[in-house]
Design a protein around this motif. Sequence first.
Motif, PDB file in Angstrom:
ATOM      1  N   MET A  38       0.823  -1.205   0.000  1.00 55.22           N
ATOM      2  CA  MET A  38       0.000   0.000   0.000  1.00 55.22           C
ATOM      3  C   MET A  38       0.862   1.263   0.000  1.00 55.22           C
ATOM      4  O   MET A  38       0.487   2.275  -0.582  1.00 55.22           O
ATOM      5  CB  MET A  38      -0.927  -0.008   1.214  1.00 55.22           C
ATOM      6  CG  MET A  38      -1.960   1.087   1.191  1.00 55.22           C
ATOM      7  SD  MET A  38      -3.087   1.006  -0.202  1.00 55.22           S
ATOM      8  CE  MET A  38      -4.026  -0.427   0.217  1.00 55.22           C
ATOM      9  N   GLY A  39       2.030   1.218   0.612  1.00 55.09           N
ATOM     10  CA  GLY A  39       2.940   2.357   0.584  1.00 55.09           C
ATOM     11  C   GLY A  39       3.408   2.654  -0.837  1.00 55.09           C
ATOM     12  O   GLY A  39       3.509   3.824  -1.233  1.00 55.09           O
ATOM     13  N   THR A  40       3.680   1.611  -1.594  1.00 54.83           N
ATOM     14  CA  THR A  40       4.082   1.775  -2.990  1.00 54.83           C
ATOM     15  C   THR A  40       2.959   2.408  -3.791  1.00 54.83           C
ATOM     16  O   THR A  40       3.187   3.326  -4.582  1.00 54.83           O
ATOM     17  CB  THR A  40       4.471   0.421  -3.600  1.00 54.83           C
ATOM     18  OG1 THR A  40       5.550  -0.125  -2.849  1.00 54.83           O
ATOM     19  CG2 THR A  40       4.868   0.555  -5.055  1.00 54.83           C
ATOM     20  N   VAL A  41       1.742   1.932  -3.585  1.00 53.96           N
ATOM     21  CA  VAL A  41       0.588   2.484  -4.306  1.00 53.96           C
ATOM     22  C   VAL A  41       0.421   3.964  -3.979  1.00 53.96           C
ATOM     23  O   VAL A  41       0.177   4.788  -4.879  1.00 53.96           O
ATOM     24  CB  VAL A  41      -0.695   1.690  -3.970  1.00 53.96           C
ATOM     25  CG1 VAL A  41      -1.926   2.379  -4.490  1.00 53.96           C
ATOM     26  CG2 VAL A  41      -0.593   0.277  -4.501  1.00 53.96           C
ATOM     27  N   CYS A  42       0.554   4.322  -2.710  1.00 54.52           N
ATOM     28  CA  CYS A  42       0.407   5.723  -2.312  1.00 54.52           C
ATOM     29  C   CYS A  42       1.504   6.596  -2.930  1.00 54.52           C
ATOM     30  O   CYS A  42       1.227   7.689  -3.433  1.00 54.52           O
ATOM     31  CB  CYS A  42       0.427   5.851  -0.799  1.00 54.52           C
ATOM     32  SG  CYS A  42      -1.029   5.178   0.003  1.00 54.52           S
ATOM     33  N   ALA A  43       2.744   6.145  -2.888  1.00 52.17           N
ATOM     34  CA  ALA A  43       3.845   6.930  -3.437  1.00 52.17           C
ATOM     35  C   ALA A  43       3.699   7.110  -4.941  1.00 52.17           C
ATOM     36  O   ALA A  43       3.806   8.235  -5.457  1.00 52.17           O
ATOM     37  CB  ALA A  43       5.176   6.261  -3.112  1.00 52.17           C
ATOM     38  N   VAL A  44       3.438   6.030  -5.658  1.00 54.26           N
ATOM     39  CA  VAL A  44       3.268   6.122  -7.108  1.00 54.26           C
ATOM     40  C   VAL A  44       2.051   6.983  -7.439  1.00 54.26           C
ATOM     41  O   VAL A  44       2.069   7.791  -8.370  1.00 54.26           O
ATOM     42  CB  VAL A  44       3.162   4.713  -7.739  1.00 54.26           C
ATOM     43  CG1 VAL A  44       2.763   4.786  -9.193  1.00 54.26           C
ATOM     44  CG2 VAL A  44       4.488   3.988  -7.598  1.00 54.26           C
ATOM     45  N   GLY A  45       0.986   6.834  -6.653  1.00 58.16           N
ATOM     46  CA  GLY A  45      -0.207   7.649  -6.861  1.00 58.16           C
ATOM     47  C   GLY A  45       0.084   9.136  -6.725  1.00 58.16           C
ATOM     48  O   GLY A  45      -0.408   9.951  -7.508  1.00 58.16           O
ATOM     49  N   LEU A  46       0.884   9.511  -5.741  1.00 60.41           N
ATOM     50  CA  LEU A  46       1.242  10.923  -5.577  1.00 60.41           C
ATOM     51  C   LEU A  46       2.075  11.431  -6.753  1.00 60.41           C
ATOM     52  O   LEU A  46       1.875  12.563  -7.217  1.00 60.41           O
ATOM     53  CB  LEU A  46       2.002  11.123  -4.267  1.00 60.41           C
ATOM     54  CG  LEU A  46       1.163  11.033  -3.004  1.00 60.41           C
ATOM     55  CD1 LEU A  46       2.055  11.080  -1.772  1.00 60.41           C
ATOM     56  CD2 LEU A  46       0.122  12.130  -2.954  1.00 60.41           C
ATOM     57  N   ILE A  88       9.280   4.210 -11.536  1.00 61.71           N
ATOM     58  CA  ILE A  88       9.851   2.881 -11.786  1.00 61.71           C
ATOM     59  C   ILE A  88      10.560   2.355 -10.538  1.00 61.71           C
ATOM     60  O   ILE A  88      10.401   1.177 -10.170  1.00 61.71           O
ATOM     61  CB  ILE A  88      10.803   2.918 -12.998  1.00 61.71           C
ATOM     62  CG1 ILE A  88      10.007   3.160 -14.287  1.00 61.71           C
ATOM     63  CG2 ILE A  88      11.629   1.655 -13.096  1.00 61.71           C
ATOM     64  CD1 ILE A  88      10.842   3.452 -15.502  1.00 61.71           C
ATOM     65  N   ILE A  89      11.313   3.214  -9.866  1.00 57.91           N
ATOM     66  CA  ILE A  89      12.016   2.777  -8.653  1.00 57.91           C
ATOM     67  C   ILE A  89      11.033   2.311  -7.606  1.00 57.91           C
ATOM     68  O   ILE A  89      11.217   1.275  -6.968  1.00 57.91           O
ATOM     69  CB  ILE A  89      12.909   3.913  -8.113  1.00 57.91           C
ATOM     70  CG1 ILE A  89      14.131   4.083  -9.016  1.00 57.91           C
ATOM     71  CG2 ILE A  89      13.344   3.646  -6.674  1.00 57.91           C
ATOM     72  CD1 ILE A  89      14.956   5.300  -8.737  1.00 57.91           C
ATOM     73  N   TYR A  90       9.950   3.060  -7.394  1.00 54.63           N
ATOM     74  CA  TYR A  90       8.974   2.650  -6.376  1.00 54.63           C
ATOM     75  C   TYR A  90       8.241   1.382  -6.764  1.00 54.63           C
ATOM     76  O   TYR A  90       7.895   0.590  -5.899  1.00 54.63           O
ATOM     77  CB  TYR A  90       7.976   3.785  -6.119  1.00 54.63           C
ATOM     78  CG  TYR A  90       8.453   4.735  -5.055  1.00 54.63           C
ATOM     79  CD1 TYR A  90       8.096   4.548  -3.730  1.00 54.63           C
ATOM     80  CD2 TYR A  90       9.270   5.807  -5.363  1.00 54.63           C
ATOM     81  CE1 TYR A  90       8.542   5.416  -2.738  1.00 54.63           C
ATOM     82  CE2 TYR A  90       9.716   6.667  -4.384  1.00 54.63           C
ATOM     83  CZ  TYR A  90       9.343   6.459  -3.083  1.00 54.63           C
ATOM     84  OH  TYR A  90       9.801   7.306  -2.099  1.00 54.63           O
ATOM     85  N   ILE A  91       7.999   1.176  -8.043  1.00 55.27           N
ATOM     86  CA  ILE A  91       7.301  -0.044  -8.464  1.00 55.27           C
ATOM     87  C   ILE A  91       8.221  -1.266  -8.373  1.00 55.27           C
ATOM     88  O   ILE A  91       7.817  -2.332  -7.884  1.00 55.27           O
ATOM     89  CB  ILE A  91       6.744   0.124  -9.889  1.00 55.27           C
ATOM     90  CG1 ILE A  91       5.578   1.110  -9.885  1.00 55.27           C
ATOM     91  CG2 ILE A  91       6.305  -1.211 -10.466  1.00 55.27           C
ATOM     92  CD1 ILE A  91       5.060   1.466 -11.255  1.00 55.27           C
ATOM     93  N   VAL A  92       9.469  -1.121  -8.799  1.00 60.28           N
ATOM     94  CA  VAL A  92      10.388  -2.255  -8.843  1.00 60.28           C
ATOM     95  C   VAL A  92      10.942  -2.608  -7.474  1.00 60.28           C
ATOM     96  O   VAL A  92      11.016  -3.773  -7.092  1.00 60.28           O
ATOM     97  CB  VAL A  92      11.546  -1.977  -9.830  1.00 60.28           C
ATOM     98  CG1 VAL A  92      12.605  -3.052  -9.755  1.00 60.28           C
ATOM     99  CG2 VAL A  92      11.010  -1.843 -11.247  1.00 60.28           C
TER     100      VAL A  92
END
Length: 93
Positions: A38-46, A88-92
């Motif tokens: 969920m942290g990844t989703v929030c960061a990428v979402g922002l 990309i960094i946050y997703i990978v």
Amino acid sequence: MIRLWQAFGDWMRAHIAPSLKATLAPLDAWINTLPSWMGTVCAVGLFVVAGLVLSTLSRSYIYLGAPDQARWRDLRIWTWLVLLPYIIIYIVF
């Protein structure tokens, strides 16, 4: 200066930290129940929201002060080029 900073930190730990811990304990407990992705989703979402907001800027505002309207000066394109590595960094990772 270091002693002053240490004294300030000690004062904060003694007077402010206990009330903050008590106030934020329910939020902390709720956040701990969320899955780690969920942290990844929030960061990428922002990042995506920031890119979308900047993409809505008008063309006249984007080229304000530019000597010409060459495509490489379009800040909307540069916004996505700069944000893409972070996404990309946050997703990978």
